[in-house]
Scaffold this motif. Structure first.
Motif, PDB file in Angstrom:
ATOM      1  N   LYS A 191       0.852  -1.181   0.000  1.00  0.00           N
ATOM      2  CA  LYS A 191       0.000   0.000   0.000  1.00  0.00           C
ATOM      3  C   LYS A 191       0.897   1.243   0.000  1.00  0.00           C
ATOM      4  O   LYS A 191       1.464   1.619   1.021  1.00  0.00           O
ATOM      5  CB  LYS A 191      -0.915   0.021   1.220  1.00  0.00           C
ATOM      6  N   ALA A 192       1.012   1.873  -1.161  1.00  0.00           N
ATOM      7  CA  ALA A 192       1.919   3.020  -1.290  1.00  0.00           C
ATOM      8  C   ALA A 192       1.248   4.331  -0.937  1.00  0.00           C
ATOM      9  O   ALA A 192       1.911   5.274  -0.494  1.00  0.00           O
ATOM     10  CB  ALA A 192       2.463   3.089  -2.721  1.00  0.00           C
ATOM     11  N   VAL A 193      -0.063   4.438  -1.122  1.00  0.00           N
ATOM     12  CA  VAL A 193      -0.777   5.685  -0.849  1.00  0.00           C
ATOM     13  C   VAL A 193      -0.876   5.878   0.665  1.00  0.00           C
ATOM     14  O   VAL A 193      -1.496   5.075   1.362  1.00  0.00           O
ATOM     15  CB  VAL A 193      -2.178   5.677  -1.481  1.00  0.00           C
ATOM     16  N   THR A 194      -0.274   6.951   1.181  1.00  0.00           N
ATOM     17  CA  THR A 194      -0.262   7.204   2.620  1.00  0.00           C
ATOM     18  C   THR A 194      -0.416   8.690   2.896  1.00  0.00           C
ATOM     19  O   THR A 194      -0.005   9.526   2.085  1.00  0.00           O
ATOM     20  CB  THR A 194       1.050   6.727   3.266  1.00  0.00           C
ATOM     21  N   VAL A 195      -0.995   9.009   4.044  1.00  0.00           N
ATOM     22  CA  VAL A 195      -1.090  10.398   4.498  1.00  0.00           C
ATOM     23  C   VAL A 195       0.168  10.698   5.303  1.00  0.00           C
ATOM     24  O   VAL A 195       0.368  10.155   6.388  1.00  0.00           O
ATOM     25  CB  VAL A 195      -2.341  10.633   5.366  1.00  0.00           C
ATOM     26  N   GLN A 196       1.020  11.569   4.783  1.00  0.00           N
ATOM     27  CA  GLN A 196       2.315  11.833   5.408  1.00  0.00           C
ATOM     28  C   GLN A 196       2.235  13.014   6.385  1.00  0.00           C
ATOM     29  O   GLN A 196       2.992  13.980   6.288  1.00  0.00           O
ATOM     30  CB  GLN A 196       3.358  12.089   4.331  1.00  0.00           C
ATOM     31  N   CYS A 197       1.322  12.910   7.310  1.00  0.00           N
ATOM     32  CA  CYS A 197       1.165  13.948   8.326  1.00  0.00           C
ATOM     33  C   CYS A 197       0.397  13.351   9.495  1.00  0.00           C
ATOM     34  O   CYS A 197      -0.449  12.471   9.306  1.00  0.00           O
ATOM     35  CB  CYS A 197       0.405  15.140   7.764  1.00  0.00           C
ATOM     36  N   LYS A 198       0.698  13.846  10.698  1.00  0.00           N
ATOM     37  CA  LYS A 198      -0.020  13.377  11.866  1.00  0.00           C
ATOM     38  C   LYS A 198      -0.417  14.532  12.780  1.00  0.00           C
ATOM     39  O   LYS A 198      -0.641  14.363  13.969  1.00  0.00           O
ATOM     40  CB  LYS A 198       0.829  12.362  12.639  1.00  0.00           C
TER      41      LYS A 198
END
Length: 298
Positions: A191-198
């Protein structure tokens, strides 16, 4: 004679004590499971603790007793799982590879700093000072504490942010445990699609500190045709069980905080070469006319 008696006495005492120790070793012997020993030999011996047990010996004992699955070693992967399964007489099963994922995209150019940090090169030490030097209190501090604990060279700091090498990552979890910001999570490797923020800040606060953070606009939720985007605490998150990697959320994200899956462009077949034109026959050259001057006197 005294020396002889002393030697004889010592010999007799040694024999008696030897018999006692032999009896005790058999009487109080701890039975060792042969399968446990074989499993321990099959394991890679990394003793990383990523399996949730205290080292490879702990995992071997758990597998032998049935308390852990045969594919419980994240380091050995499928090859080790097959060996252990053969020892246990069961099928290994095809486990999905899980890797670490750093949920931050705030590089040096994208984020602001509250102050210049010049202390110990350790994220935990920096985090004690009002959350660290980065303007975003949720962002990666980039001092490389996760790099130091990784025994597999699977994580490095690039432009102020930790980046995971998924080919090397074995899901041992050490970087996850040590990150003071709780930025590193697990995700399926496919799974390459990721939200790069938290960040859980409101949109304006996010934009003031980071140009690539999640501002909570909700566009990704509306665009996803599979209901795979979850919106909680002013932050978008992906449900990997539902995500089909269509990239629609990533393409519509205004801050580009959602990492898209790279699409390989189809190879373009080379055009066939045009047939060579037949060589044109050269026109036959006529011999040059030679003019002869008439020198006859009139």
């Amino acid at each position: 004679m005294l020396i002889v008696y002393a030697v004889v006495v010592l010999g007799v005492l040694g024999l008696i004590f030897g018999l006692i120790l032999d009896f005790a070793s058999k009487k109080f012997a701890v039975e060792v499971d042969e399968k446990e020993a074989e499993i321990l030999e099959a394991l890679p011996g990394a003793n990383c603790g990523g399996c949730g047990f205290p080292g490879c010996a702990g995992l071997a004992a758990a597998i032998a007793s049935g308390a852990a699955p045969v594919n419980g070693c994240p380091v050995g992967g499928a090859a080790t799982a097959e060996k252990v399964a053969a020892i246990m007489g069961v099928e290994a099963g095809s486990g999905e590879k899980i890797v670490a994922n750093v949920r931050c995209k705030g590089t040096c150019d994208a984020t602001k700093e509250k102050y210049e940090y010049s202390g110990i090169e350790d994220c935990r030490a920096a985090a004690v000072l009002i959350g660290g030097p980065k303007g975003c209190s949720y962002g990666c501090l980039g001092l490389g504490t996760c790099v130091q604990v990784c025994a597999f060279d699977a994580i490095h700091v690039v432009d102020g942010v930790a980046v995971v090498d998924e080919e090397k990552c074995v899901n041992c979890g050490k970087c996850i445990d040590i990150c003071p910001k709780g930025l590193i999570e697990r995700k399926p490797a496919n799974k390459a699609v990721t939200v790069q923020c938290k960040s859980n800040d409101f949109g304006k606060a996010v934009k003031d500190n980071c140009s690539v953070g999640c501002i909570g606009c909700g566009i990704c939720v509306k665009e996803c045709p599979f209901d795979a985007i979850i919106f909680e605490n002013k932050l978008a998150q992906i449900d990997y069980d539902k995500c089909k990697q269509c990239n629609k959320c990533a393409m519509k994200c205004p801050t580009k905080v959602i990492k898209p899956k790279e699409r390989k462009k189809p190879a373009v077949a080379p055009k066939p070469a045009a047939p060579a034109k037949p060589a044109e026959a050269k026109a036959e050259e006529k011999p040059a006319e030679v003019k002869v001057e008439d020198k006859t006197e009139a």
